[in-house]
Design a protein around this motif. Structure first.
Motif, mmCIF file in Angstrom:
data_model
loop_
_atom_site.group_PDB
_atom_site.id
_atom_site.type_symbol
_atom_site.label_atom_id
_atom_site.label_comp_id
_atom_site.label_asym_id
_atom_site.label_seq_id
_atom_site.Cartn_x
_atom_site.Cartn_y
_atom_site.Cartn_z
ATOM 1 N N GLN A 3 0.828 -1.201 0.000
ATOM 2 C CA GLN A 3 0.000 0.000 0.000
ATOM 3 C C GLN A 3 0.867 1.258 0.000
ATOM 4 O O GLN A 3 0.594 2.202 -0.738
ATOM 5 C CB GLN A 3 -0.939 -0.003 1.199
ATOM 6 C CG GLN A 3 -2.031 -1.059 1.079
ATOM 7 C CD GLN A 3 -2.926 -1.097 2.290
ATOM 8 O OE1 GLN A 3 -3.362 -0.054 2.773
ATOM 9 N NE2 GLN A 3 -3.191 -2.280 2.791
ATOM 10 N N LYS A 4 1.912 1.255 0.817
ATOM 11 C CA LYS A 4 2.780 2.440 0.897
ATOM 12 C C LYS A 4 3.522 2.710 -0.397
ATOM 13 O O LYS A 4 3.928 3.838 -0.658
ATOM 14 C CB LYS A 4 3.777 2.297 2.050
ATOM 15 C CG LYS A 4 3.159 2.475 3.404
ATOM 16 C CD LYS A 4 4.216 2.549 4.471
ATOM 17 C CE LYS A 4 3.540 2.862 5.790
ATOM 18 N NZ LYS A 4 4.422 3.496 6.730
ATOM 19 N N THR A 5 3.721 1.679 -1.206
ATOM 20 C CA THR A 5 4.453 1.850 -2.464
ATOM 21 C C THR A 5 3.513 1.885 -3.674
ATOM 22 O O THR A 5 3.976 1.835 -4.806
ATOM 23 C CB THR A 5 5.494 0.723 -2.653
ATOM 24 O OG1 THR A 5 4.835 -0.546 -2.627
ATOM 25 C CG2 THR A 5 6.582 0.792 -1.595
ATOM 26 N N GLY A 6 2.217 1.957 -3.415
ATOM 27 C CA GLY A 6 1.253 2.083 -4.508
ATOM 28 C C GLY A 6 0.933 0.793 -5.230
ATOM 29 O O GLY A 6 0.322 0.818 -6.298
ATOM 30 N N ARG A 7 1.305 -0.331 -4.672
ATOM 31 C CA ARG A 7 1.007 -1.637 -5.274
ATOM 32 C C ARG A 7 -0.328 -2.140 -4.716
ATOM 33 O O ARG A 7 -0.383 -3.120 -3.982
ATOM 34 C CB ARG A 7 2.140 -2.610 -4.990
ATOM 35 C CG ARG A 7 3.452 -2.233 -5.641
ATOM 36 C CD ARG A 7 4.595 -3.085 -5.093
ATOM 37 N NE ARG A 7 5.815 -2.953 -5.852
ATOM 38 C CZ ARG A 7 6.783 -2.088 -5.560
ATOM 39 N NH1 ARG A 7 6.673 -1.278 -4.526
ATOM 40 N NH2 ARG A 7 7.876 -2.032 -6.306
ATOM 41 N N LEU A 8 -1.389 -1.454 -5.076
ATOM 42 C CA LEU A 8 -2.691 -1.700 -4.460
ATOM 43 C C LEU A 8 -3.282 -3.048 -4.856
ATOM 44 O O LEU A 8 -3.926 -3.707 -4.027
ATOM 45 C CB LEU A 8 -3.643 -0.559 -4.799
ATOM 46 C CG LEU A 8 -3.154 0.835 -4.358
ATOM 47 C CD1 LEU A 8 -4.203 1.889 -4.676
ATOM 48 C CD2 LEU A 8 -2.776 0.850 -2.895
ATOM 49 N N ASP A 9 -3.086 -3.476 -6.089
ATOM 50 C CA ASP A 9 -3.589 -4.794 -6.495
ATOM 51 C C ASP A 9 -2.923 -5.902 -5.684
ATOM 52 O O ASP A 9 -3.580 -6.833 -5.229
ATOM 53 C CB ASP A 9 -3.349 -5.045 -7.987
ATOM 54 C CG ASP A 9 -4.221 -4.188 -8.880
ATOM 55 O OD1 ASP A 9 -5.272 -3.701 -8.412
ATOM 56 O OD2 ASP A 9 -3.848 -4.007 -10.060
ATOM 57 N N GLU A 10 -1.619 -5.780 -5.500
ATOM 58 C CA GLU A 10 -0.873 -6.771 -4.726
ATOM 59 C C GLU A 10 -1.327 -6.763 -3.264
ATOM 60 O O GLU A 10 -1.503 -7.820 -2.648
ATOM 61 C CB GLU A 10 0.622 -6.490 -4.838
ATOM 62 C CG GLU A 10 1.500 -7.563 -4.238
ATOM 63 C CD GLU A 10 2.985 -7.299 -4.437
ATOM 64 O OE1 GLU A 10 3.781 -8.035 -3.827
ATOM 65 O OE2 GLU A 10 3.365 -6.374 -5.182
ATOM 66 N N ALA A 11 -1.534 -5.572 -2.711
ATOM 67 C CA ALA A 11 -2.003 -5.465 -1.324
ATOM 68 C C ALA A 11 -3.362 -6.132 -1.169
ATOM 69 O O ALA A 11 -3.582 -6.892 -0.222
ATOM 70 C CB ALA A 11 -2.086 -3.995 -0.912
ATOM 71 N N GLU A 12 -4.261 -5.858 -2.105
ATOM 72 C CA GLU A 12 -5.600 -6.451 -2.035
ATOM 73 C C GLU A 12 -5.529 -7.976 -2.122
ATOM 74 O O GLU A 12 -6.221 -8.681 -1.382
ATOM 75 C CB GLU A 12 -6.489 -5.900 -3.149
ATOM 76 C CG GLU A 12 -7.914 -6.410 -3.061
ATOM 77 C CD GLU A 12 -8.848 -5.775 -4.080
ATOM 78 O OE1 GLU A 12 -10.021 -6.152 -4.077
ATOM 79 O OE2 GLU A 12 -8.410 -4.912 -4.871
ATOM 80 N N GLU A 13 -4.678 -8.477 -2.985
ATOM 81 C CA GLU A 13 -4.532 -9.929 -3.127
ATOM 82 C C GLU A 13 -4.036 -10.566 -1.830
ATOM 83 O O GLU A 13 -4.563 -11.583 -1.375
ATOM 84 C CB GLU A 13 -3.555 -10.230 -4.269
ATOM 85 C CG GLU A 13 -3.360 -11.694 -4.534
ATOM 86 C CD GLU A 13 -2.379 -11.944 -5.666
ATOM 87 O OE1 GLU A 13 -1.656 -12.949 -5.574
ATOM 88 O OE2 GLU A 13 -2.332 -11.157 -6.624
ATOM 89 N N ILE A 14 -3.038 -9.953 -1.218
ATOM 90 C CA ILE A 14 -2.480 -10.499 0.028
ATOM 91 C C ILE A 14 -3.524 -10.457 1.143
ATOM 92 O O ILE A 14 -3.713 -11.443 1.870
ATOM 93 C CB ILE A 14 -1.214 -9.724 0.446
ATOM 94 C CG1 ILE A 14 -0.090 -9.959 -0.565
ATOM 95 C CG2 ILE A 14 -0.758 -10.121 1.853
ATOM 96 C CD1 ILE A 14 1.073 -8.997 -0.420
ATOM 97 N N LEU A 15 -4.208 -9.322 1.286
ATOM 98 C CA LEU A 15 -5.217 -9.203 2.342
ATOM 99 C C LEU A 15 -6.363 -10.189 2.135
ATOM 100 O O LEU A 15 -6.849 -10.797 3.097
ATOM 101 C CB LEU A 15 -5.743 -7.768 2.401
ATOM 102 C CG LEU A 15 -4.725 -6.719 2.858
ATOM 103 C CD1 LEU A 15 -5.299 -5.319 2.707
ATOM 104 C CD2 LEU A 15 -4.281 -6.972 4.289
ATOM 105 N N THR A 16 -6.776 -10.367 0.898
ATOM 106 C CA THR A 16 -7.853 -11.318 0.597
ATOM 107 C C THR A 16 -7.411 -12.740 0.937
ATOM 108 O O THR A 16 -8.183 -13.510 1.524
ATOM 109 C CB THR A 16 -8.263 -11.205 -0.887
ATOM 110 O OG1 THR A 16 -8.698 -9.861 -1.140
ATOM 111 C CG2 THR A 16 -9.378 -12.166 -1.223
ATOM 112 N N GLU A 17 -6.174 -13.081 0.594
ATOM 113 C CA GLU A 17 -5.652 -14.411 0.930
ATOM 114 C C GLU A 17 -5.564 -14.612 2.441
ATOM 115 O O GLU A 17 -5.840 -15.705 2.940
ATOM 116 C CB GLU A 17 -4.271 -14.617 0.308
ATOM 117 C CG GLU A 17 -4.309 -14.854 -1.187
ATOM 118 C CD GLU A 17 -2.917 -14.992 -1.790
ATOM 119 O OE1 GLU A 17 -1.936 -15.223 -1.035
ATOM 120 O OE2 GLU A 17 -2.813 -14.869 -3.012
ATOM 121 N N LEU A 18 -5.201 -13.570 3.157
ATOM 122 C CA LEU A 18 -5.110 -13.673 4.613
ATOM 123 C C LEU A 18 -6.442 -14.044 5.236
ATOM 124 O O LEU A 18 -6.491 -14.779 6.222
ATOM 125 C CB LEU A 18 -4.607 -12.353 5.211
ATOM 126 C CG LEU A 18 -3.114 -12.195 5.342
ATOM 127 C CD1 LEU A 18 -2.760 -10.775 5.725
ATOM 128 C CD2 LEU A 18 -2.558 -13.174 6.351
#
Length: 122
Positions: A81-96
């Motif tokens: 999120q801090k580096t603007g990789r919002l798709d990656e952040a969403e994927e990780i949070l969803t997997e969690l």
């Protein structure tokens, strides 16, 4: 030696002495580069002093080294999120959310996802 440096680095991090934490955690990494916790803690210290890309890389490395540690995965998502990789952040949070998590963390992740999705809609 590396565990002592990591522990001391974490203590300085908790006291918000981020540069001292960074110094000690960097030394710990140089002694034992196969420990995911050291990379996680180093990445968090780097994020705290606005070394966003370096923090992201170390948190990503720690997450890849230990895919089953929810604390590392959550920290990796924050770095995304801090580096603007919002798709990656969403994927990780969803997997969690597919894992068994402490109730308070699950609630926090759901709120983070909601906020992330709202931010992306703007």
């Amino acid at each position: 030696m590396q565990k002592a440096l990591e522990g001391l680095g974490c203590a300085f991090y908790r006291q918000k002495a981020y540069y001292k934490a960074l110094e000690l955690l960097t030394r710990a990494v140089s002694l034992r580069s196969e420990a995911p916790s050291i990379y996680r803690n180093l990445g968090l210290a780097q994020l705290a002093i606005d070394m966003k890309e370096e923090g992201y890389e170390n948190l990503k490395k720690a997450h890849v080294m230990n895919l089953f540690d929810y604390k590392t995965a959550y920290a990796h998502a924050a770095a995304c999120q801090k580096t603007g990789r919002l798709d990656e952040a969403e994927e990780i949070l969803t997997e969690l959310l597919q894992d068994y998590l402490p109730e308070d963390l699950e609630s926090t992740i759901r709120k983070d996802l909601e906020l992330l999705r709202k931010t992306r809609l703007r």
